[in-house]
Design an enzyme around this catalytic site. Structure first.
Site, mmCIF file in Angstrom:
data_model
loop_
_atom_site.group_PDB
_atom_site.id
_atom_site.type_symbol
_atom_site.label_atom_id
_atom_site.label_comp_id
_atom_site.label_asym_id
_atom_site.label_seq_id
_atom_site.Cartn_x
_atom_site.Cartn_y
_atom_site.Cartn_z
ATOM 1 N N ASP A 150 -12.458 44.211 -8.167
ATOM 2 C CA ASP A 150 -13.709 43.966 -7.431
ATOM 3 C C ASP A 150 -13.321 43.394 -6.064
ATOM 4 O O ASP A 150 -12.689 42.339 -5.989
ATOM 5 C CB ASP A 150 -14.526 42.952 -8.254
ATOM 6 C CG ASP A 150 -15.775 42.448 -7.547
ATOM 7 O OD1 ASP A 150 -15.963 42.749 -6.372
ATOM 8 O OD2 ASP A 150 -16.555 41.733 -8.212
ATOM 9 N N SER A 196 -13.045 34.526 -7.695
ATOM 10 C CA SER A 196 -11.848 35.270 -7.254
ATOM 11 C C SER A 196 -11.093 34.582 -6.117
ATOM 12 O O SER A 196 -10.009 35.057 -5.740
ATOM 13 C CB SER A 196 -12.248 36.677 -6.810
ATOM 14 O OG SER A 196 -12.919 36.643 -5.569
ATOM 15 N N ASP A 211 -13.058 37.455 2.687
ATOM 16 C CA ASP A 211 -13.257 36.005 2.898
ATOM 17 C C ASP A 211 -11.988 35.234 2.549
ATOM 18 O O ASP A 211 -11.606 34.295 3.254
ATOM 19 C CB ASP A 211 -14.432 35.505 2.052
ATOM 20 C CG ASP A 211 -15.719 36.220 2.421
ATOM 21 O OD1 ASP A 211 -15.894 36.539 3.609
ATOM 22 O OD2 ASP A 211 -16.536 36.477 1.521
ATOM 23 N N GLY A 216 -8.539 46.571 3.956
ATOM 24 C CA GLY A 216 -8.586 46.716 2.504
ATOM 25 C C GLY A 216 -7.216 47.030 1.944
ATOM 26 O O GLY A 216 -6.235 46.342 2.231
HETATM 27 O O1 RIB Z 1 -17.998 38.715 1.770
HETATM 28 C C1 RIB Z 1 -18.591 38.744 0.501
HETATM 29 C C2 RIB Z 1 -19.920 38.061 0.541
HETATM 30 O O2 RIB Z 1 -20.755 38.795 1.408
HETATM 31 C C3 RIB Z 1 -20.633 38.033 -0.777
HETATM 32 O O3 RIB Z 1 -20.321 36.893 -1.526
HETATM 33 C C4 RIB Z 1 -22.093 38.162 -0.393
HETATM 34 O O4 RIB Z 1 -22.793 36.996 -0.589
HETATM 35 C C5 RIB Z 1 -22.100 38.576 1.068
HETATM 36 O O5 RIB Z 1 -22.525 37.600 1.874
#
Ligand code: RIB
Length: 315
Positions: free
Chosen positions: A251, A296, A257, A227
């Site tokens: 947020d 985002s 991801d 983070g």
């Molecule tokens: O990593 C974030 C994602 O984790 C979100 O978009 C949610 O859907 C969960 O799967």
């Protein structure tokens, strides 16, 4: 252009922004918003916006949420030939609580994601993902929001096709199947996922390095995301803590991801781990500045601009 194949999970994120998480038995009021999400979908969108040629395999329900995902994949220019529509299970859903400091907690209902089979993943590699781009076999990026058999088959077929496998072991599991671990070239857990895998409490970069020492051997590179503290990477002849560029956090949903996708894209472009981690840090930081998962996911020029400006300002 590098090619990224993604094992895609699709969740409609039902997001509540609230002053804090509710206690057991408590009802709180908050602000509601709905965003396209799911770790695999977010990663695919980020990889595409960062400049990769992206193909996905996954499953949505035969419902309004599923239709929105299919349209979004088309709008992004992502190959969705291998995304099937499940007649029985609905599209995945996640309930997300975001607190004022931008941190989040999530409960995911996999639904159609869970119905993805090993056969679906194998067929994807036979028909779609194996196509090389300018002679490169490319990179396979996967998480654990679909079924474990699909994840293992995806990684196995990717390695058979000569692709590099980047495994984001999320949501957290206490044990990864040995075969899956052996197939991963790069393992990218966050602090909680590293902790679940190692039973080592991970809060600081030093903790993360300690956890990496007890993570099962297999992948050539381990990258733990922390983070606001950035990321720690361990690979042959490399021990690295890379702090992220400073940003205004709104947020954090999807920041991990964006990080995984950016790492996969830079590695696919031939960068070393250190360069890829710094690029990924900037992508993750940018994702944290915007509300929602899909909106985002950052674009290449924004990541490069942030890298350039943060290099100019000593921290
Ligand atoms: O990593 C974030 C994602 O984790 C979100 O978009 C949610 O859907 C969960 O799967």
């Amino acid at each position: 252009m590098t090619r990224i194949a993604v094992l895609a999970s699709f969740n409609m994120d039902l997001v509540m922004r609230a002053a804090r998480r509710p206690e057991a038995g408590e009802t709180l009021q908050g602000e509601f918003a709905m965003f396209l999400g799911g770790k695999g979908f977010n990663q695919a969108v980020a990889a595409r916006r960062l400049g990769a040629d992206v193909a996905v395999v996954g499953r949505v329900g035969d419902d309004a949420f599923g239709a929105r995902f299919l349209a979004a994949l088309d709008a992004e220019g992502i190959d969705r030939t291998a995304v099937s529509v499940d007649a029985d299970a609905g599209t995945g859903v996640a309930t997300v609580v975001v607190e004022p400091d931008g941190t989040n907690t999530i409960i995911q209902a996999p639904r159609a994601n869970r119905a993805l089979t090993a056969h679906d993943a194998e067929r994807f590699w036979q028909r779609t993902a194996r196509r090389p781009v300018r002679g490169r076999a490319g990179t396979a990026l996967l998480n654990l929001e679909t079924s474990m058999p699909a994840a293992i088959a995806f990684a196995r077929a990717a390695r058979d096709a000569g692709a590099r496998v980047v495994l984001n072991p999320a949501p957290a599991v206490s044990r990864l199947p040995d075969e899956l671990l052996a197939l991963a070239n790069v393992l990218v857990p966050n602090a909680l996922e590293a902790q679940a895998l190692t039973c080592v409490s991970v809060r600081t970069p030093l903790d993360a390095l300690g956890a990496m020492m007890v993570l099962p051997r297999g992948p050539q590179a381990l990258v733990v995301t922390l983070g606001e503290r950035g990321a720690v990477a361990v690979a042959k002849d490399l021990r690295l803590h890379a702090p992220p560029p400073a940003v205004e956090v709104v947020d954090t949903v999807g920041a991990g991801d964006a990080f995984c996708a950016a790492l996969a894209v830079r590695l696919g472009e031939g960068a070393g781990i250190e360069d890829a981690v710094r690029f990924a840090n900037a992508a993750g930081a940018l994702a944290a500045t915007v509300a929602g998962a899909e909106p985002s996911m950052p674009r290449r020029r924004a990541v490069e601009a942030l890298l350039a400006s943060s290099a100019a300002v000593p921290r």
